[in-house]
Motif scaffolding. Structure first.
Motif, mmCIF file in Angstrom:
data_model
loop_
_atom_site.group_PDB
_atom_site.id
_atom_site.type_symbol
_atom_site.label_atom_id
_atom_site.label_comp_id
_atom_site.label_asym_id
_atom_site.label_seq_id
_atom_site.Cartn_x
_atom_site.Cartn_y
_atom_site.Cartn_z
ATOM 1 N N THR A 1 -53.776 -13.212 2.238
ATOM 2 C CA THR A 1 -53.606 -11.937 3.323
ATOM 3 C C THR A 1 -52.288 -11.353 3.034
ATOM 4 N N ASN A 2 -52.300 -9.836 3.402
ATOM 5 C CA ASN A 2 -50.794 -9.235 3.163
ATOM 6 C C ASN A 2 -50.401 -8.774 4.492
ATOM 7 N N ALA A 3 -51.186 -9.109 5.640
ATOM 8 C CA ALA A 3 -50.806 -8.499 6.769
ATOM 9 C C ALA A 3 -50.926 -9.560 8.046
ATOM 10 N N LEU A 4 -51.753 -10.452 7.711
ATOM 11 C CA LEU A 4 -52.014 -11.429 9.106
ATOM 12 C C LEU A 4 -51.129 -12.501 9.090
ATOM 13 N N SER A 5 -50.891 -13.258 10.139
ATOM 14 C CA SER A 5 -49.958 -14.218 10.125
ATOM 15 C C SER A 5 -50.635 -15.749 9.322
ATOM 16 N N VAL A 6 -49.735 -16.078 8.449
ATOM 17 C CA VAL A 6 -49.908 -17.205 7.839
ATOM 18 C C VAL A 6 -49.724 -18.484 8.782
ATOM 19 N N THR A 7 -48.702 -18.240 9.554
ATOM 20 C CA THR A 7 -48.449 -19.357 10.357
ATOM 21 C C THR A 7 -49.345 -19.799 11.426
ATOM 22 N N ARG A 8 -49.981 -18.425 12.116
ATOM 23 C CA ARG A 8 -51.004 -18.792 13.077
ATOM 24 C C ARG A 8 -52.213 -19.318 12.272
ATOM 25 N N LEU A 9 -52.761 -18.898 11.046
ATOM 26 C CA LEU A 9 -53.804 -19.700 10.365
ATOM 27 C C LEU A 9 -53.319 -21.224 10.078
ATOM 28 N N ALA A 10 -52.273 -21.331 9.820
ATOM 29 C CA ALA A 10 -52.007 -22.815 9.479
ATOM 30 C C ALA A 10 -51.947 -23.603 10.668
ATOM 31 N N ALA A 11 -51.431 -23.041 11.937
ATOM 32 C CA ALA A 11 -51.112 -23.701 13.220
ATOM 33 C C ALA A 11 -52.521 -24.140 13.794
ATOM 34 N N HIS B 1 -54.792 -29.396 8.893
ATOM 35 C CA HIS B 1 -53.296 -29.893 8.195
ATOM 36 C C HIS B 1 -52.566 -28.943 7.588
ATOM 37 N N PRO B 2 -51.963 -28.157 8.688
ATOM 38 C CA PRO B 2 -50.965 -27.111 8.515
ATOM 39 C C PRO B 2 -49.783 -27.195 7.488
ATOM 40 N N VAL C 1 -41.158 -15.959 -0.127
ATOM 41 C CA VAL C 1 -41.073 -15.173 0.871
ATOM 42 C C VAL C 1 -41.493 -15.807 2.178
ATOM 43 N N GLY C 2 -40.906 -15.381 3.433
ATOM 44 C CA GLY C 2 -41.419 -15.915 4.530
ATOM 45 C C GLY C 2 -42.581 -15.120 5.159
ATOM 46 N N ASP C 3 -42.823 -15.586 6.280
ATOM 47 C CA ASP C 3 -44.122 -15.172 6.925
ATOM 48 C C ASP C 3 -43.884 -13.840 7.792
ATOM 49 N N ARG C 4 -44.118 -12.805 7.395
ATOM 50 C CA ARG C 4 -44.070 -11.823 8.371
ATOM 51 C C ARG C 4 -44.740 -10.569 7.502
ATOM 52 N N PRO C 5 -45.354 -9.551 8.428
ATOM 53 C CA PRO C 5 -46.611 -8.801 7.969
ATOM 54 C C PRO C 5 -45.770 -7.810 6.894
ATOM 55 N N GLY C 6 -46.822 -7.845 5.573
ATOM 56 C CA GLY C 6 -46.385 -6.978 4.537
ATOM 57 C C GLY C 6 -45.443 -7.695 3.634
ATOM 58 N N PHE C 7 -44.938 -8.861 3.886
ATOM 59 C CA PHE C 7 -44.098 -9.588 3.100
ATOM 60 C C PHE C 7 -42.872 -8.825 2.397
ATOM 61 N N VAL C 8 -42.600 -8.734 1.146
ATOM 62 C CA VAL C 8 -41.568 -7.783 0.684
ATOM 63 C C VAL C 8 -42.147 -6.697 0.170
ATOM 64 N N ALA C 9 -42.954 -6.555 -0.818
ATOM 65 C CA ALA C 9 -43.484 -5.479 -1.462
ATOM 66 C C ALA C 9 -44.151 -4.494 -0.490
ATOM 67 N N ASP C 10 -45.376 -5.018 0.105
ATOM 68 C CA ASP C 10 -46.073 -4.282 0.991
ATOM 69 C C ASP C 10 -45.239 -3.806 2.414
ATOM 70 N N GLY C 11 -44.308 -4.665 2.679
ATOM 71 C CA GLY C 11 -43.372 -4.353 3.955
ATOM 72 C C GLY C 11 -42.922 -2.909 3.751
ATOM 73 N N LEU C 12 -42.230 -2.802 2.333
ATOM 74 C CA LEU C 12 -41.636 -1.689 2.221
ATOM 75 C C LEU C 12 -42.403 -0.239 1.865
ATOM 76 N N LEU C 13 -43.661 -0.629 0.971
ATOM 77 C CA LEU C 13 -44.302 0.465 0.472
ATOM 78 C C LEU C 13 -45.398 0.996 1.622
ATOM 79 N N PHE C 14 -45.643 0.254 2.519
ATOM 80 C CA PHE C 14 -46.807 0.763 3.521
ATOM 81 C C PHE C 14 -46.074 1.682 4.607
ATOM 82 N N GLY C 15 -44.896 1.648 5.093
ATOM 83 C CA GLY C 15 -44.077 2.348 5.708
ATOM 84 C C GLY C 15 -43.829 3.719 4.859
#
Length: 597
Positions: free
Chosen positions: A120-130, A134-135, A183-197
């Motif tokens: 994923t490049n948008a959904l929460s990795v933390t939520r999937l893990a939780a 075996h998170p 990178v940490g878990d937030r939507p778009g991460f680094v590259a897409d977090g900048l490019l999609f805006g």
């Protein structure tokens, strides 16, 4: 988790899953490709056979290596086929519930030591893990499309992820010849977090009819050296995918710049999702094709000016006001195109220095075989340096390229109004200031227009042609016609802050600074992510240091003042660096230290 990841399952055999399988196979891994669709599995097998055949033809693989790679690949429609995998990479549809079900099933199938990665490049990795049993073994492994070509892999850990899992996946990425960025878990991460805006702002710009799709895309390709224009890139990514990513980013940031432009919803709801559908912002020859075909919005091929655009005025000679890099570059462009050029500065010495700079540039072109000695001599013979704007008395086109200060420009236009003959076109090369304010400093605002060249002017092909509400049709036609004789590509813009390029570029640069401020990623990580994941020629911090942090801050302030959007407010870190005199390469320090030569 400390052993190398040799056996890997890829769940989802669309374009991305097939590309990831290709990368893994060429690196000697055993791969099982899993998809609920048998036809998708067949397409993946055929695509891998074709891509490895091309690699053999290009000398990248031997035939024996190709056969061995294909022999390590098998397909299945059953998730239980992942039972023996050391790593499972999930790249199914970008829908949370679909991914959650896949991870829940994998919990019942894979070994306790297996790592589960989501693409994923948008959904929460933390939520999937939780929601996994075996998170600690769940993380993100975000490849970029096309996976075989793009070097970046973002390795995304949540607060639950085991360091051993991160280390193992990072080691694998390097073994694949990729550049992993943690990178940490937030939507778009680094590259897409900048490019999609940035992509979202381009969609909004087109939706407002500020500029055509062709001009927006050409402006960003030719003005910034990008591999694709933003609207063409949205079609490639998938407009529905972009909407999903932006929805997730907006839910996290509440920044209006991330709120999907309404046109993205309209297109995706209509099934016009881009290349894969055969139509998005552009029309394509067939679904999945990269070949664009004309549609109702395609400009008719025509020479300028088209009917009703006004008859261009004759331009036989040109005046350029200024003595800096941009003024010298513009004067060189006109001189090489055969125009007699007067270059006027505040003193004869400054004008002579600018002429010497042009001579040096032309000499370099001759040395590199780009220009003949005769053409150089002819261009230099056509340049006349002058220490006063009075020398513009007979020019047909006068351009100013002085300091980016509105009061300085207004005073200069007042002088041009007095010294230039009736009918002369008066142009500003401003990149962000209101052209109409320059026009109102004259008694002939209908003759004033923006002609924004890009630096270095001799090399960059783009010219933004900026007409105000007062600009006459024949003046606009004149500048379009003249630009064509310079072998430049003109794009039409209205008179608003940033025009096309800076209005899209500088919010993206500002957001990169905010990302560093928030300690989400480092300057080096962000630059690497954008170059390797987006294919950009420079990372945002490299570009900021080249442009100058003071120049960048001034443009961002103009954009914020014009559009009044809180998301456009300059990042405090940028303001602090400028206040400290850290302006980039020109001072030896900006976001990085620079060694003077």
């Amino acid at each position: 988790m400390g052993t190398p990841l040799r056996s890997i399952a890829v769940v989802g055999l669309g374009t991305m899953g097939t590309g990831i399988a290709d990368v893994l196979l060429r690196a000697g891994r055993e791969v099982v490709g899993i998809d609920v669709s048998e036809s998708a599995a067949r397409r993946a097998v055929a695509a891998l056979a074709a891509s490895t055949a091309r690699a053999v033809a290009r000398g990248h693989l031997s035939e024996a290596e190709r056969r061995a790679a294909l022999g390590r690949f098998r397909t299945s429609v059953d998730l239980r086929s992942a039972a023996g995998a050391d790593l499972v990479i999930e790249v199914v549809t970008e829908e949370y519930e679909t991914k959650r079900r896949v991870f829940a099933e994998l919990d019942d199938v894979v070994r306790p030591t297996a790592i589960l990665a989501t693409g994923t490049n948008a959904l929460s990795v933390t939520r999937l893990a939780a929601e996994s049993r075996h998170p600690e073994r769940v993380l993100g492994m975000h490849f970029f499309n096309p996976a075989p070509a793009m070097k970046l892999v973002e390795v995304v850990s949540s607060v639950l992820t085991s360091p051993a899992a991160v280390a193992a996946v990072t080691e694998l990425a390097r073994a694949l010849g990729k550049e992993p960025v943690a990178v940490g878990d937030r939507p778009g991460f680094v590259a897409d977090g900048l490019l999609f805006g940035y992509l979202n702002q381009a969609a909004a710009m087109y939706e407002s009819r500020y500029a055509s799709r062709e001009d927006i895309d050409a402006a960003m390709r030719l003005g910034c050296g990008l591999p694709m224009g933003p609207l063409a890139l949205l079609d490639l990514i998938g407009i529905d995918t972009a909407r999903t990513v932006l929805d997730a980013m907006y839910a996290d940031s509440h920044d209006r710049l991330h709120a999907p432009a309404p046109i993205l919803r309209q297109l995706s709801d209509a099934g016009l999702t881009g290349r894969k559908a055969g139509r998005g912002f552009y029309a394509y020859a067939s679904p999945g094709s990269a070949e664009t075909v004309p549609d109702a919005w395609t400009p008719a091929p025509t020479t300028w000016p088209p009917a009703g655009a006004g008859t261009p005025r004759e331009v036989r000679s040109v005046g350029v006001a200024g003595s800096g890099t941009m003024a010298s570059g513009i004067a060189e462009v006109f001189a090489k195109a055969g125009y007699p050029v007067v270059i006027a500065a505040r003193s004869p010495e400054k004008a002579e220095a600018a002429t010497a700079r042009i001579a040096a540039s032309l000499a370099r072109s001759v040395g590199r075989g780009r220009l003949t000695a005769a053409a150089r001599d002819a261009a230099l013979a056509g340049i006349v340096p002058a220490g006063s704007l009075d020398a513009f008395a007979d020019v047909d086109l006068a351009l100013e390229a002085v300091a980016e200060d509105l009061e300085v420009k207004r005073q200069l236009f007042g002088t041009l109004d007095k010294v230039c003959k009736p009918g002369a076109v008066l142009a500003t090369t401003t990149s962000s200031l209101p052209v109409v304010a320059c026009a109102r400093a004259t008694s002939r605002p209908q003759d004033v227009i923006g002609m924004h060249f890009f630096n270095p002017a001799p090399a960059m092909k783009l010219v933004e042609v900026v007409r105000t509400v007062l600009t006459a049709d024949d003046v606009h036609a004149t500048v379009r016609a003249v630009t064509a004789t310079l072998k430049k590509h003109p794009v039409d813009c209205g008179d608003r802050a940033g025009f096309i390029v800076n209005a899209l570029l500088f919010p993206y640069l500002n957001n990169a600074v905010k990302m560093v401020e928030q300690h989400y990623a480092t300057v080096d990580e962000i630059d690497a992510a954008i170059k390797l994941g987006g294919g950009y020629p420079m990372g945002p911090f490299e570009l900021l240091d080249v442009v100058g942090l003071d120049v960048s801050l001034a443009i961002e302030k103009v954009l914020h003042r014009e559009f009044r959007d809180p998301g456009l407010a300059p990042a405090p870190l940028l303001e602090h660096l400028v206040a400290a005199g850290c302006l980039g390469r020109k001072t030896g320090r900006g976001f990085r230290e620079h060694v003077s030569r």
